[in-house]
Scaffold this motif. Structure first.
Motif, short mmCIF file in Angstrom:
data_model
loop_
_atom_site.label_atom_id
_atom_site.label_comp_id
_atom_site.label_asym_id
_atom_site.label_seq_id
_atom_site.Cartn_x
_atom_site.Cartn_y
_atom_site.Cartn_z
N SER A 59 0.89 -1.21 0.06
CA SER A 59 0.10 0.12 -0.09
C SER A 59 0.84 1.34 0.09
CB SER A 59 -0.86 0.18 1.25
OG SER A 59 -0.21 0.09 2.26
N VAL A 60 0.46 2.35 -0.54
CA VAL A 60 0.92 3.53 -0.73
C VAL A 60 0.12 4.65 -0.56
CG1 VAL A 60 3.15 2.65 -2.01
CG2 VAL A 60 0.96 3.47 -3.27
N SER A 61 0.45 5.93 -0.54
CA SER A 61 -0.45 6.88 -0.84
C SER A 61 -1.12 7.13 -2.09
CB SER A 61 0.11 8.32 -0.34
OG SER A 61 0.66 8.30 0.86
N HIS A 62 -2.48 7.18 -2.16
CA HIS A 62 -3.24 7.13 -3.40
C HIS A 62 -2.58 8.35 -4.44
CE1 HIS A 62 -5.98 7.15 -6.71
NE2 HIS A 62 -6.81 5.77 -6.11
N PRO A 63 -2.12 8.08 -5.54
CA PRO A 63 -1.34 9.11 -6.27
C PRO A 63 -2.40 10.06 -6.35
CG PRO A 63 -1.09 6.76 -7.28
CD PRO A 63 -1.97 6.62 -6.07
N ILE A 64 -3.50 10.35 -6.50
CA ILE A 64 -4.55 11.50 -6.73
C ILE A 64 -4.38 12.35 -5.54
CG2 ILE A 64 -6.49 10.63 -5.48
CD1 ILE A 64 -6.30 12.62 -8.82
N ARG A 65 -3.94 11.99 -4.30
CA ARG A 65 -3.73 12.96 -3.17
C ARG A 65 -2.63 13.88 -3.46
NH1 ARG A 65 -1.92 11.54 1.12
NH2 ARG A 65 -3.08 13.02 2.60
N TRP A 66 -1.71 13.63 -4.33
CA TRP A 66 -0.49 14.70 -4.56
C TRP A 66 -0.99 16.01 -5.35
CZ3 TRP A 66 5.13 14.54 -4.06
CH2 TRP A 66 5.12 13.53 -3.26
N ALA A 67 -2.19 15.79 -6.07
CA ALA A 67 -2.80 17.11 -6.32
C ALA A 67 -3.80 18.09 -5.55
CB ALA A 67 -3.80 16.68 -7.61
N PHE A 68 -3.64 17.48 -4.32
CA PHE A 68 -4.25 18.37 -3.34
C PHE A 68 -3.42 18.37 -2.25
CE2 PHE A 68 -7.31 15.66 -5.61
CZ PHE A 68 -8.46 16.34 -5.62
N ASP A 106 2.10 4.88 -13.45
CA ASP A 106 3.51 4.75 -13.56
C ASP A 106 3.70 3.51 -12.40
OD1 ASP A 106 4.49 6.98 -14.84
OD2 ASP A 106 4.44 8.22 -12.75
N ARG A 107 2.49 3.34 -11.20
CA ARG A 107 2.88 2.33 -10.42
C ARG A 107 2.76 1.08 -11.15
NH1 ARG A 107 5.79 3.71 -5.88
NH2 ARG A 107 4.85 5.29 -4.88
N VAL A 108 1.64 0.98 -12.09
CA VAL A 108 1.17 -0.33 -12.65
C VAL A 108 2.26 -0.69 -13.44
CG1 VAL A 108 -0.26 -1.28 -14.51
CG2 VAL A 108 -1.42 0.14 -12.74
N ARG A 109 2.90 0.14 -14.37
CA ARG A 109 4.14 -0.04 -15.11
C ARG A 109 5.32 -0.63 -14.26
NH1 ARG A 109 1.59 4.07 -18.25
NH2 ARG A 109 2.60 5.86 -16.92
N ASP A 110 5.53 -0.15 -13.18
CA ASP A 110 6.47 -0.41 -12.25
C ASP A 110 6.47 -1.94 -12.01
OD1 ASP A 110 7.73 2.26 -12.52
OD2 ASP A 110 6.90 2.68 -10.26
N VAL A 111 5.08 -2.24 -11.74
CA VAL A 111 4.93 -3.54 -11.11
C VAL A 111 5.23 -4.69 -12.24
CG1 VAL A 111 2.87 -5.13 -10.64
CG2 VAL A 111 2.99 -2.98 -9.20
N VAL A 112 4.68 -4.36 -13.46
CA VAL A 112 4.85 -5.24 -14.42
C VAL A 112 6.38 -5.04 -15.00
CG1 VAL A 112 4.49 -5.28 -17.12
CG2 VAL A 112 2.57 -4.59 -15.64
N ALA A 113 6.93 -4.02 -14.90
CA ALA A 113 8.47 -4.14 -15.43
C ALA A 113 9.43 -4.93 -14.34
CB ALA A 113 8.99 -2.61 -15.27
N ALA A 114 8.84 -5.09 -13.09
CA ALA A 114 9.62 -5.84 -12.19
C ALA A 114 9.34 -7.40 -12.25
CB ALA A 114 9.38 -5.40 -10.97
N GLY A 115 8.34 -7.72 -13.21
CA GLY A 115 7.99 -8.98 -13.24
C GLY A 115 6.85 -9.84 -12.70
N PHE A 116 6.02 -8.70 -12.15
CA PHE A 116 4.94 -8.99 -11.56
C PHE A 116 3.80 -8.99 -12.32
CE2 PHE A 116 7.35 -8.02 -7.63
CZ PHE A 116 7.05 -8.94 -7.08
#
Length: 272
Positions: free
Chosen positions: A171-180, A221-231
Protein backbone atom coordinates in the motif's frame (compact mmCIF):
# COMPACT_ATOMS: atom_id res chain seq x y z
CA UNK A 1 21.49 19.52 11.51
CA UNK A 2 20.60 22.51 13.69
CA UNK A 3 17.65 21.29 15.75
CA UNK A 4 16.28 24.84 15.93
CA UNK A 5 16.13 25.14 12.16
CA UNK A 6 12.76 24.34 10.62
CA UNK A 7 13.31 22.22 7.48
CA UNK A 8 12.48 23.93 4.21
CA UNK A 9 9.78 22.21 2.15
CA UNK A 10 10.42 22.21 -1.58
CA UNK A 11 10.00 20.17 -4.76
CA UNK A 12 13.27 19.04 -6.35
CA UNK A 13 15.04 15.95 -7.63
CA UNK A 14 16.49 13.56 -5.06
CA UNK A 15 18.67 10.58 -5.91
CA UNK A 16 18.13 7.11 -4.52
CA UNK A 17 21.15 7.52 -2.22
CA UNK A 18 19.96 10.87 -0.89
CA UNK A 19 16.42 9.55 -0.45
CA UNK A 20 17.62 6.49 1.44
CA UNK A 21 19.85 8.52 3.73
CA UNK A 22 17.05 11.00 4.44
CA UNK A 23 14.56 8.23 5.19
CA UNK A 24 16.86 6.45 7.62
CA UNK A 25 17.58 9.69 9.48
CA UNK A 26 13.96 10.87 9.51
CA UNK A 27 12.54 7.62 10.83
CA UNK A 28 15.29 7.25 13.43
CA UNK A 29 14.53 10.77 14.70
CA UNK A 30 10.74 10.47 14.52
CA UNK A 31 10.06 6.84 15.41
CA UNK A 32 9.28 7.64 19.06
CA UNK A 33 6.74 10.32 18.17
CA UNK A 34 5.23 8.19 15.40
CA UNK A 35 4.69 5.17 17.64
CA UNK A 36 3.36 7.36 20.45
CA UNK A 37 0.87 9.10 18.15
CA UNK A 38 -0.26 6.15 16.03
CA UNK A 39 0.60 3.09 18.10
CA UNK A 40 -2.87 2.74 19.63
CA UNK A 41 -4.51 2.79 16.19
CA UNK A 42 -2.00 0.35 14.71
CA UNK A 43 -2.06 -1.92 17.75
CA UNK A 44 0.77 -4.19 18.82
CA UNK A 45 -0.31 -7.10 16.65
CA UNK A 46 -2.76 -5.89 14.01
CA UNK A 47 -2.29 -5.74 10.24
CA UNK A 48 -3.64 -2.36 9.11
CA UNK A 49 -3.15 -1.38 5.46
CA UNK A 50 -3.47 2.40 5.95
CA UNK A 51 -5.12 5.32 7.75
CA UNK A 52 -8.58 4.20 6.65
CA UNK A 53 -8.18 1.22 8.97
CA UNK A 54 -8.61 -1.61 6.46
CA UNK A 55 -7.62 -4.73 8.40
CA UNK A 56 -5.99 -7.75 6.75
CA UNK A 57 -8.00 -9.99 9.08
CA UNK A 58 -11.08 -8.92 7.11
CA UNK A 59 -9.61 -7.99 3.71
CA UNK A 60 -7.50 -11.16 3.23
CA UNK A 61 -5.49 -9.48 0.46
CA UNK A 62 -2.52 -11.78 0.96
CA UNK A 63 -4.73 -14.42 -0.59
CA UNK A 64 -3.42 -17.41 1.29
CA UNK A 65 -6.20 -19.59 2.65
CA UNK A 66 -3.71 -20.86 5.18
CA UNK A 67 -0.93 -18.58 6.46
CA UNK A 68 0.44 -21.16 8.88
CA UNK A 69 3.98 -22.16 7.99
CA UNK A 70 4.32 -19.57 5.20
CA UNK A 71 7.56 -17.57 5.10
CA UNK A 72 6.52 -13.91 4.73
CA UNK A 73 8.69 -10.83 4.26
CA UNK A 74 7.37 -7.46 5.47
CA UNK A 75 9.09 -4.47 3.83
CA UNK A 76 9.28 -1.21 5.79
CA UNK A 77 7.88 -2.95 8.84
CA UNK A 78 8.30 -0.14 11.38
CA UNK A 79 7.62 -1.69 14.79
CA UNK A 80 6.56 -4.97 13.11
CA UNK A 81 2.90 -4.81 14.09
CA UNK A 82 1.82 -6.49 10.83
CA UNK A 83 4.43 -9.20 11.18
CA UNK A 84 3.33 -9.87 14.74
CA UNK A 85 -0.23 -10.44 13.50
CA UNK A 86 1.10 -12.79 10.82
CA UNK A 87 3.03 -14.73 13.45
CA UNK A 88 -0.17 -15.11 15.48
CA UNK A 89 -1.70 -16.80 12.40
CA UNK A 90 1.14 -19.33 12.42
CA UNK A 91 3.20 -17.69 9.66
CA UNK A 92 6.98 -17.29 9.75
CA UNK A 93 7.45 -13.55 9.20
CA UNK A 94 10.60 -11.48 8.80
CA UNK A 95 10.18 -7.75 9.46
CA UNK A 96 12.64 -5.57 7.55
CA UNK A 97 13.13 -1.84 8.06
CA UNK A 98 15.73 0.80 7.24
CA UNK A 99 15.35 2.48 10.63
CA UNK A 100 17.21 1.11 13.65
CA UNK A 101 14.95 3.07 16.00
CA UNK A 102 11.77 1.65 14.49
CA UNK A 103 13.09 -1.87 15.02
CA UNK A 104 13.93 -0.97 18.61
CA UNK A 105 10.23 -0.29 19.06
CA UNK A 106 9.55 -3.74 17.65
CA UNK A 107 11.79 -5.16 20.37
CA UNK A 108 10.05 -3.00 22.99
CA UNK A 109 6.62 -4.33 22.01
CA UNK A 110 7.89 -7.91 22.07
CA UNK A 111 9.56 -7.49 25.48
CA UNK A 112 8.52 -10.23 27.83
CA UNK A 113 7.14 -12.48 25.10
CA UNK A 114 8.02 -16.07 25.86
CA UNK A 115 8.62 -16.85 22.19
CA UNK A 116 8.61 -13.94 19.76
CA UNK A 117 8.22 -15.47 16.32
CA UNK A 118 9.14 -12.36 14.30
CA UNK A 119 12.60 -12.06 12.78
CA UNK A 120 13.92 -8.48 12.62
CA UNK A 121 16.32 -7.29 9.92
CA UNK A 122 17.74 -3.80 9.45
CA UNK A 123 18.40 -3.30 5.74
CA UNK A 124 17.59 -1.26 2.65
CA UNK A 125 14.66 -2.56 0.59
CA UNK A 126 16.65 -1.96 -2.59
CA UNK A 127 19.25 -4.56 -1.59
CA UNK A 128 17.50 -7.35 0.28
CA UNK A 129 19.91 -9.62 2.21
CA UNK A 130 18.09 -12.85 1.34
CA UNK A 131 18.54 -15.74 -1.09
CA UNK A 132 16.48 -16.04 -4.24
CA UNK A 133 13.02 -17.61 -3.80
CA UNK A 134 13.28 -17.69 -0.01
CA UNK A 135 9.78 -16.33 0.79
CA UNK A 136 6.26 -17.48 -0.01
CA UNK A 137 4.64 -14.04 0.37
CA UNK A 138 5.67 -10.42 0.86
CA UNK A 139 3.82 -7.35 2.06
CA UNK A 140 4.35 -3.67 2.76
CA UNK A 141 1.92 -1.27 4.41
CA UNK A 142 3.20 2.18 3.43
CA UNK A 143 6.76 0.90 3.71
CA UNK A 144 9.74 1.82 1.52
CA UNK A 145 8.06 2.35 -1.86
CA UNK A 146 6.79 5.92 -1.29
CA UNK A 147 10.27 7.00 -0.23
CA UNK A 148 12.56 5.54 -2.89
CA UNK A 149 13.69 7.14 -6.14
CA UNK A 150 13.85 3.77 -7.92
CA UNK A 151 10.75 1.75 -7.00
CA UNK A 152 11.39 -0.78 -9.76
CA UNK A 153 14.66 -1.77 -8.05
CA UNK A 154 12.77 -2.48 -4.83
CA UNK A 155 10.07 -4.41 -6.69
CA UNK A 156 12.69 -6.46 -8.53
CA UNK A 157 14.37 -7.32 -5.25
CA UNK A 158 11.05 -8.44 -3.79
CA UNK A 159 10.39 -10.46 -6.95
CA UNK A 160 13.84 -12.07 -6.62
CA UNK A 161 13.30 -13.29 -3.06
CA UNK A 162 9.76 -14.55 -3.74
CA UNK A 163 9.13 -18.04 -4.98
CA UNK A 164 7.49 -18.23 -8.44
CA UNK A 165 3.79 -17.57 -8.06
CA UNK A 166 4.28 -15.83 -4.71
CA UNK A 167 2.15 -12.81 -3.89
CA UNK A 168 3.32 -9.29 -2.98
CA UNK A 169 0.78 -6.81 -1.62
CA UNK A 170 1.78 -3.22 -0.91
CA UNK A 171 0.00 0.00 0.00
CA UNK A 172 1.03 3.59 -0.75
CA UNK A 173 -0.58 7.00 -0.68
CA UNK A 174 -3.12 7.12 -3.49
CA UNK A 175 -1.45 9.05 -6.35
CA UNK A 176 -4.43 11.41 -6.72
CA UNK A 177 -3.62 12.88 -3.30
CA UNK A 178 -0.57 14.61 -4.76
CA UNK A 179 -2.82 17.04 -6.60
CA UNK A 180 -4.41 18.21 -3.33
CA UNK A 181 -2.91 20.04 -0.34
CA UNK A 182 -1.91 17.69 2.48
CA UNK A 183 -4.57 19.07 4.79
CA UNK A 184 -7.40 17.15 6.52
CA UNK A 185 -9.92 20.01 6.45
CA UNK A 186 -11.82 21.84 3.70
CA UNK A 187 -8.61 23.52 2.50
CA UNK A 188 -7.47 20.06 1.37
CA UNK A 189 -10.36 19.57 -1.04
CA UNK A 190 -9.26 21.83 -3.90
CA UNK A 191 -6.74 20.80 -6.55
CA UNK A 192 -3.55 22.80 -5.99
CA UNK A 193 -0.90 21.06 -8.10
CA UNK A 194 -0.51 19.00 -11.24
CA UNK A 195 -1.15 15.31 -10.78
CA UNK A 196 1.44 14.75 -13.51
CA UNK A 197 4.26 16.63 -11.74
CA UNK A 198 6.51 13.84 -10.54
CA UNK A 199 9.05 16.12 -8.83
CA UNK A 200 9.71 14.68 -5.35
CA UNK A 201 8.59 16.43 -2.19
CA UNK A 202 11.71 17.25 -0.17
CA UNK A 203 12.30 18.76 3.25
CA UNK A 204 15.88 20.01 3.52
CA UNK A 205 18.10 21.51 6.21
CA UNK A 206 19.91 24.86 6.12
CA UNK A 207 22.73 23.32 4.08
CA UNK A 208 20.32 21.99 1.45
CA UNK A 209 20.61 18.36 2.59
CA UNK A 210 17.41 16.35 2.33
CA UNK A 211 16.02 15.26 5.69
CA UNK A 212 12.75 13.86 4.31
CA UNK A 213 11.91 12.73 0.77
CA UNK A 214 8.72 11.36 -0.71
CA UNK A 215 8.40 10.39 -4.37
CA UNK A 216 5.28 10.71 -6.51
CA UNK A 217 4.24 8.14 -9.08
CA UNK A 218 1.00 8.34 -11.03
CA UNK A 219 -1.35 5.39 -10.97
CA UNK A 220 -0.14 4.39 -14.43
CA UNK A 221 3.48 4.66 -13.28
CA UNK A 222 2.80 2.29 -10.41
CA UNK A 223 1.18 -0.26 -12.72
CA UNK A 224 4.08 -0.05 -15.18
CA UNK A 225 6.58 -0.42 -12.31
CA UNK A 226 4.84 -3.59 -11.12
CA UNK A 227 4.91 -5.11 -14.62
CA UNK A 228 8.52 -4.05 -15.30
CA UNK A 229 9.62 -5.88 -12.15
CA UNK A 230 8.09 -9.17 -13.30
CA UNK A 231 4.81 -9.10 -11.41
CA UNK A 232 1.27 -9.55 -12.63
CA UNK A 233 -1.20 -7.07 -11.16
CA UNK A 234 -4.14 -9.04 -9.74
CA UNK A 235 -6.07 -6.25 -8.07
CA UNK A 236 -5.96 -2.56 -7.17
CA UNK A 237 -7.83 -1.79 -3.96
CA UNK A 238 -8.91 1.76 -3.03
CA UNK A 239 -10.29 1.52 0.53
CA UNK A 240 -13.33 3.63 1.30
CA UNK A 241 -13.35 5.57 4.56
CA UNK A 242 -15.45 3.65 7.13
CA UNK A 243 -18.02 5.37 9.34
CA UNK A 244 -16.39 4.12 12.54
CA UNK A 245 -13.08 5.86 11.81
CA UNK A 246 -13.25 9.42 13.16
CA UNK A 247 -9.52 10.10 13.45
CA UNK A 248 -7.33 12.45 11.44
CA UNK A 249 -3.87 11.29 10.38
CA UNK A 250 -1.85 13.93 8.58
CA UNK A 251 -3.84 14.76 5.46
CA UNK A 252 -6.20 11.81 5.96
CA UNK A 253 -9.56 12.53 7.55
CA UNK A 254 -13.22 11.45 7.39
CA UNK A 255 -14.01 14.61 5.41
CA UNK A 256 -11.51 13.86 2.67
CA UNK A 257 -11.87 10.10 2.92
CA UNK A 258 -15.54 10.20 1.98
CA UNK A 259 -14.70 12.20 -1.18
CA UNK A 260 -11.32 11.08 -2.56
CA UNK A 261 -9.23 7.94 -2.11
CA UNK A 262 -6.30 8.19 0.28
CA UNK A 263 -4.66 4.80 -0.17
CA UNK A 264 -3.92 2.48 -3.10
CA UNK A 265 -3.19 -1.19 -2.45
CA UNK A 266 -1.55 -3.22 -5.21
CA UNK A 267 -2.04 -6.98 -5.18
CA UNK A 268 0.65 -8.61 -7.32
CA UNK A 269 1.77 -12.11 -8.23
CA UNK A 270 5.31 -13.03 -9.20
CA UNK A 271 5.23 -14.48 -12.70
CA UNK A 272 6.82 -17.87 -13.06
Amino acid sequence: MNQDHEPEATRRDASDTESSRASRGWWDRNADEYQSEHGAFLGDDRFIWGPEGLDEAEAALLGAAELKGRRILEIGAGAAQCSRWLAAQGALPVALDLSHRQLQHALRIADGAADDAVGLVEADAGALPFRDHSFDLACSAYGALPFVADPVQVLREVRRVLRPGGRFVFSVSHPIRWAFPDEPGPEGLSVAASYFDRTPYVEQDEAGRAVYVEHHRTLGDRVRDVVAAGFRLEDLVEPEWPEWNTQEWGGWSPLRGHLIPGTAIFVCTADS
